[in-house]
Structure formats: structure tokens, C-alpha cells
Design a protein around this motif. Structure first.
Motif, PDB file in Angstrom:
ATOM      1  N   CYS A 142       0.846  -1.198   0.000  1.00 48.48           N
ATOM      2  CA  CYS A 142       0.000   0.000   0.000  1.00 48.48           C
ATOM      3  C   CYS A 142       0.881   1.247   0.000  1.00 48.48           C
ATOM      4  O   CYS A 142       1.565   1.537   0.972  1.00 48.48           O
ATOM      5  CB  CYS A 142      -0.919  -0.007   1.217  1.00 48.48           C
ATOM      6  SG  CYS A 142      -1.870   1.518   1.358  1.00 48.48           S
ATOM      7  N   CYS A 196      -7.355   3.849  -6.029  1.00 42.24           N
ATOM      8  CA  CYS A 196      -7.074   4.885  -5.030  1.00 42.24           C
ATOM      9  C   CYS A 196      -6.050   5.884  -5.530  1.00 42.24           C
ATOM     10  O   CYS A 196      -5.361   5.634  -6.518  1.00 42.24           O
ATOM     11  CB  CYS A 196      -6.524   4.230  -3.769  1.00 42.24           C
ATOM     12  SG  CYS A 196      -4.957   3.417  -4.053  1.00 42.24           S
ATOM     13  N   CYS A 299      -6.756   1.546   3.706  1.00 44.07           N
ATOM     14  CA  CYS A 299      -8.222   1.555   3.668  1.00 44.07           C
ATOM     15  C   CYS A 299      -8.825   0.435   4.510  1.00 44.07           C
ATOM     16  O   CYS A 299      -8.275  -0.660   4.564  1.00 44.07           O
ATOM     17  CB  CYS A 299      -8.700   1.387   2.234  1.00 44.07           C
ATOM     18  SG  CYS A 299      -8.097   2.690   1.161  1.00 44.07           S
ATOM     19  N   CYS A 303      -8.046  -2.804  -0.297  1.00 45.61           N
ATOM     20  CA  CYS A 303      -8.390  -2.109  -1.541  1.00 45.61           C
ATOM     21  C   CYS A 303      -9.874  -2.194  -1.890  1.00 45.61           C
ATOM     22  O   CYS A 303     -10.354  -1.401  -2.703  1.00 45.61           O
ATOM     23  CB  CYS A 303      -7.540  -2.641  -2.679  1.00 45.61           C
ATOM     24  SG  CYS A 303      -5.797  -2.364  -2.367  1.00 45.61           S
TER      25      CYS A 303
HETATM   26  S1  SF4 Z   1      -6.892   1.088  -2.129  1.00 42.65           S
HETATM   27 FE1  SF4 Z   1      -6.367   1.716  -0.042  1.00 42.65          FE
HETATM   28  S2  SF4 Z   1      -5.377  -0.116   0.813  1.00 42.65           S
HETATM   29 FE2  SF4 Z   1      -5.371  -0.348  -1.397  1.00 42.65          FE
HETATM   30  S3  SF4 Z   1      -3.388   0.464  -2.009  1.00 42.65           S
HETATM   31 FE3  SF4 Z   1      -4.875   2.123  -2.171  1.00 42.65          FE
HETATM   32  S4  SF4 Z   1      -4.743   3.244  -0.245  1.00 42.65           S
HETATM   33 FE4  SF4 Z   1      -3.749   1.256   0.055  1.00 42.65          FE
END
Ligand code: SF4
Ligand code: SF4
Lengths: 458, 137
Positions: A142, A196, A299, A303
């Protein structure tokens, strides 16, 4: 695409932002201030965790992306996306319908990034096997967590595992495969559908890399909308068996425990940035013993909870878990199906180094820094200590620090103003003007439809 | 600069607060990670000692350009034989405290290992005063 230094895709729409301070309070690195009634992000401090975006009641945050029309420049147009993308679509569409929807949008090749995941598992295991690497080893999966560690826990940077994420693996894999098919490198355009903003930052300005291998980024919610416009309602036979390199482990990778289940004899998985922060504090204090591997994700639900997803995160998780059961175990996929040079691919997974980038220092000169901190401490004594945010800083302490760094004034605190008024140091008119300067005249108007009413945005 | 904290005996949930605060300050001063770790470990041990054995205590911290000095004083049973307490594995912690995962007898030795200077004064029945100094590199 050459690497951009410190790229952030998150922007604030000034016409929507009402300066309500929700985002400022949610930010784990105190990167946001409200200035002239608007949220302003300090890009040095932002780690792209997305908390502010989530907490905004007026949806004032938006995410910049590349124009999808850019794909037309390439003969081979590859869309790379994490498996969670599939979990977004309504049940009635099977994988084949989704895959052909993606092709209708304009891509020629569709690649889920978590393949061939066994290479990454082996590579990380090899890293963990080296006694010299500090424990607990922390996953670099992440990007928001990686940046959080570099900035807020610089001494833990050495615990980060120097291996890349699945999207890098898949990008190289896709290129190798297409070259085998006879494509020229410059004919291949790689586009990544991101869940993200952290992944956007890591693709556009990769940690420890000079160049980004990807040609463009598409926000997953945008791509979802595009696919939904063209997806066929006609049921077709599910051809998922043809996705030779996709495995159960790969599909689960981006979910919580997706990595930790594979590594170390004692591993911990933590999701949610504030949970991660609390745990890293402990780790930094040396209060975590005997753990080999840490999977940390910004998160909630990893993800599946990314800010650019369309579906509900819990439903996404459940769907993916069911989907994963239909796929073979990564170990059972023979190396011959990968059909590209595995050793070369593996080499590409190494990261040379990740350096600490401390965010919270008061300048290099220790004596001056101490002087500033002492002054900030003294100021805090006079502030009300209720962290109300009316000054435009996330808490009283942050305001005091801003003051000694000349980014805020004493009069920004409405309590101090009130006191001065009472003591006759400033006039009521001047005090009112100060608040107006900070928050704009609109804040004082009676308006029952004012944005930011109770429950708005829920 | 100076910092002051109080510690309540018997309340393990709050142990670690002073050391976390001190850590925050040292990080802001850009002190190197290794030194911070030593200081935090030593101070945490001292805090746990107060929580586990004493009724109440205070932590006062003075940070100067080249060093940090920490005084931890408590009102408590005191240490009868400091030499003995300095030996690894020696512990007078009660069964309850040990069951919580504390009191393994590593407190003082660990403090010694992680500080540049350690002075302990104690009076049985009155309390203990610990002074720890770490120099910044
Ligand atoms: S979706 Fe959230 S958990 Fe996944 S890589 Fe992106 S910031 Fe990190
Ligand atoms: S993305 Fe995260 S770190 Fe960046 S400003 Fe928003 S809440 Fe703060």
C-alpha cells in the motif's frame, strides 16, 4: 511517462468546499488547513490515504486522471486492473461480459494485475529468508502506508520490504507477453485502473524509481461507468478458465490478509489508516515482539475500500472470496504457462532502496528548533484545548506549531480573540473582521439551505 | 526545553504515555532513530516500574542541545538492594503484574543498556528516584 516528483492527484473543488473542517480532522498527517474558508492540502505532508475524500460531506475532493482518449495512440492497448474491479459489477454480469466490456471501451488486452502472483510470493519469501533484513518486515503493497512510514515513522523505513507491488509485476509481464506476440515496445500502451490516489502517486512518482512504466491512469469508478455504458446484457459462457495465470491467491491479494496469510510464522494484517498509525506508534516504541511480517493497508477492508471503487466494500470482499474459490492455487500454475523469462521478471521486482523523509521536523538547527518548540508549548497553555478547528488547524497543538512557523496568527484562535475583546485589547468590530477573513462573509448569513447541514452527505 | 508528566501506580493502560510524548518531541527535533529508540525503551521501562510497584510518580524531562535528561521519581516501596535489582531476571513484581506480561525482571538492566548514564537512589518505604541521561550523536 517520466517520474513526476511528489505527484498528488487529489484536488479540492473551491466551488464545492465549504471549509467544514471534517477532512482536516480526518487527516493522519495533519496535512490540511482551512485557509480563507477553503481546505488546502500541504502536498509535502499528504500521503494520499484518501481519508479527506471519504470524510467530505459535499464531495469537494476530486481526483485528476488521464484522458482515456490517450489510448488511441497505441496499437496494443493494455488495461491493467486489480481483481477487486471485477467485484464491483452487479452479480448478473459474469467475468466474460466484463472482460468484453473493457474491450468495447477500447482496450485490446485485458490483464488483471495479480498474476503471476507466485513470483511475488517467492520473491518476498526470499527477502524474508535473509536474516540481515530487519523484522518485522513491512509490506510495501500500500503506497499510502509506505509514504506514511517514510514521513511519520522514518526510523521504520528500514523495515520496508524492498519488493514491488503486483501492478509492477503485471506491467512487466504484459510487456513481455506482448513482445512475444510480436509487438514492438513503442506500440504497447499500458493503462492502469486504480482503486485509489495512493496507487496513482506510486505509479506517477514511484518510490525508489526514476521512470514509471505505465502510460496512463484511469480511475476505477470512471472506467466502471464507461464499461457499464457498453456492457452486453446477453449472457455469454464464462471463459474464466482461460485466464491461466490468475489464481486464488492472486484474487485475494488486495483484500485484508491477502498477503499476510503467506508470510512468516507470525504475521499481522491491519487495515484502516488510523489503526495502522496506532500500531506503528507501538512498533516504533519497540513494544511489538517476535512478529515477522506486517501487512498494513490504508483503507478499511484494504483495496475493497479504496476511494475510487463503486461497490460497497463488504459486498466486494464477499464476491471476491467466492470468485477466488473457482480459481486454482498459485502453486499449481506451472511455470510453463507463464511463458516469459521468469528470472528476468523476478529481477524486476526488486527495489534498490527506500529512504526516510521525515515530515515533522522543526528545521535542521536543533537549538532553533528547540526554541520554537518551547514557544509552541507555551502558546498551547493559552489555547482552549478543545481542538475545535475554528482556527483552520486540526487541533490546538497544530495551531501553536503553525504560529511559531509563522503560518498562523494568535488572533486565529477565536477563544483568544474573545479574551482580548473582554480585556479591551481589540474592538468587537476588529474581532468580527478577523473571523470573517478566515471564513468568508457567507458563514455569517442565515441560510437554512447552507451546505454542511446536519446529516448532509450521509 | 522541559516536559513534565505524572504516572498513576497500577494503571497499565496509561503506561507508555510519557515515552510516546517524549518520542514525538525528539522526532520533531530530528534526533536519529536509534537514539530515540533507546530513550523510549528506557523511559517505558521506568514508567512500567512505577506503574507496577509504586503508588504514583512523576517524569520530568529536560532536553538540551546535545543530551536529554530524564528524572523518574515515585512514591512507593523503594528498592532494598539496587545491585541485585540490576541483575537480569531479578524481579519483585507481584503475580498479577507478571500475568499481565510485565515484571520479567528486565526493567533496570534494560534501562542501563539503553542509556548513557543511569543513577538510581532509593529509600525503602519512601520511593525511588531514577536519573537517565542520553547524549545525541
Ligand atoms: S486502495 Fe487503499 S489499501 Fe489499497 S493500495 Fe490504495 S490506499 Fe492502500
Ligand atoms: S489524502 Fe490523506 S494524507 Fe492526504 S490530505 Fe487527505 S487525509 Fe491527509
Amino acid at each position: 511517462m517520466s517520474g513526476l516528483p511528489n505527484y498528488h492527484a487529489l484536488k479540492v473543488d473551491a466551488s464545492k468546499c465549504i471549509g467544514c473542517t471534517h477532512c482536516m480532522k480526518a487527516c493522519p498527517t495533519e496535512a490540511i488547513r482551512v485557509i480563507d474558508g477553503l481546505a488546502v492540502i500541504d502536498h509535502e505532508r499528504c500521503v494520499d490515504c484518501g481519508q479527506c475524500h471519504r470524510s467530505c460531506p459535499t464531495h469537494a475532493f476530486y481526483v485528476e486522471q488521464d484522458d482515456l482518449a490517450k489510448i488511441k495512440a497505441f496499437k496494443y492497448r493494455v488495461i491493467l486492473f486489480p481483481s477487486i474491479m471485477i467485484g464491483q459489477f452487479p452479480e448478473k454480469y459474469n467475468e466474460t461480459q466484463i472482460y468484453s466490456g473493457l474491450k468495447k471501451v477500447g482496450f485490446t488486452h485485458v490483464f488483471e494485475v495479480e498474476q503471476p502472483i507466485q513470483l511475488l510470493i517467492d520473491s518476498v519469501n526470499e527477502y524474508l529468508g535473509n536474516e540481515e533484513n530487519p523484522k518485522p518486515a513491512i509490506s510495501t503493497y500500500c503506497p499510502a502506508v509506505v509514504r506514511l512510514i517514510q514521513g511519520r515513522y522514518p526510523s521504520l523505513t528500514e523495515n520496508l520490504i524492498l519488493r514491488k507491488a503486483p501492478h509492477d509485476l503485471a506491467a512487466h509481464f504484459a510487456i513481455e507477453r506482448l513482445l512475444l506476440e510480436g509487438a514492438q515496445r513503442e506500440e504497447i500502451g499500458l493503462f492502469y485502473a486504480t482503486p485509489c490516489i495512493a496507487k496513482i502517486a506510486s505509479v506517477k512518482s514511484p518510490v525508489g524509481e526514476r521512470e514509471s512504466i505505465v502510460d496512463g491512469i484511469v480511475n476505477m469508478n470512471h472506467l466502471y461507468n464507461e464499461v457499464m455504458k457498453v456492457i452486453s446484457e446477453v449472457e455469454v459462457e464464462d471463459n474464466s478458465v482461460q485466464r491461466y495465470n490468475l489464481s486464488e491467491e492472486g484474487i485475494l491479494w488486495s483484500l485484508t490478509r491477502g498477503e499476510s496469510r503467506h508470510f512468516g510464522s507470525r504475521s499481522i494484517a491491519i487495515d484502516g489508516i488510523h489503526n495502522v498509525v496506532r500500531f506503528l506508534e507501538r512498533l516504533e516504541n519497540d513494544q511489538v515482539k517476535g512478529v515477522d511480517f506486517l501487512e498494513l493497508r490504508a483503507c478499511d477492508q484494504s483495496c475493497a475500500g479504496g476511494i475510487l471503487l463503486t461497490g460497497n466494500r463488504f459486498l466486494t470482499v464477499e464476491k471476491l472470496e467466492r470468485r477466488a474459490k473457482r480459481y486454482p492455487s498459485a502453486k499449481d500454475i506451472s511455470e510453463s504457462t507463464i511463458s516469459v523469462d521468469i528470472d528476468e521478471l523476478k529481477q524486476k521486482l526488486d527495489i534498490d532502496s527506500i529512504s526516510p523523509k521525515p515530515l515533522f521536523i522543526f528545521g535542521k538547527d536543533r537549538v532553533k528548533a528547540m526554541d520554537k518548540m518551547t514557544r509552541a508549548q507555551r502558546i498551547v497553555c493559552s489555547l482552549p484545548g478543545i481542538d475545535c478547528g475554528a482556527c483552520g488547524a486540526p487541533n490546538c497543538h497544530a495551531l501553536a506549531e503553525d504560529m511559531v512557523n509563522r503560518r498562523a496568527k494568535m488572533s486565529d484562535c477565536i477563544f483568544l480573540q474573545q479574551m482580548w475583546e473582554d480585556e479591551g485589547k481589540i474592538t468587537a468590530g476588529k474581532a468580527h473582521l478577523n473571523v470573517q477573513k478566515k471564513w468568508g462573509t457567507d458563514r455569517f448569513k442565515a441560510d437554512c439551505n447552507k451546505r454542511g447541514r446536519r446529516n448532509e452527505g450521509f | 526545553m522541559k516536559l513534565l508528566f505524572t504516572i498513576q501506580g497500577g494503571d497499565f493502560t496509561r503506561a507508555g504515555h510519557p515515552s510516546s510524548e517524549v518520542k514525538k518531541v525528539l522526532k520533531q527535533l530530528d534526533i536519529d532513530g536509534k537514539t530515540i529508540k533507546n530513550i523510549v525503551i528506557a523511559l517505558y521501562e521506568a514508567e512500567v516500574n512505577v506503574v507496577a510497584h509504586a503508588w504514583k510518580g512523576t517524569v520530568s524531562v529536560e532536553i538540551e542541545e546535545n543530551k536529554i535528561t530524564i528524572w523518574v521519581s515515585d512514591e512507593g516501596p523503594g528498592i532494598a538492594d539496587i545491585e541485585l535489582a540490576m541483575q537480569a531476571g531479578y524481579s519483585t513484581a507481584s503475580k498479577e503484574v507478571r500475568e499481565m506480561g510485565f515484571g520479567a525482571g528486565m526493567g533496570l538492566p534494560n534501562m542501563k543498556k539503553n542509556t548513557d548514564e543511569l543513577h538510581i537512589e532509593s529509600e525503602v518505604g519512601i520511593g525511588t528516584k531514577v536519573k537517565m541521561v542520553n547524549y545525541f550523536s
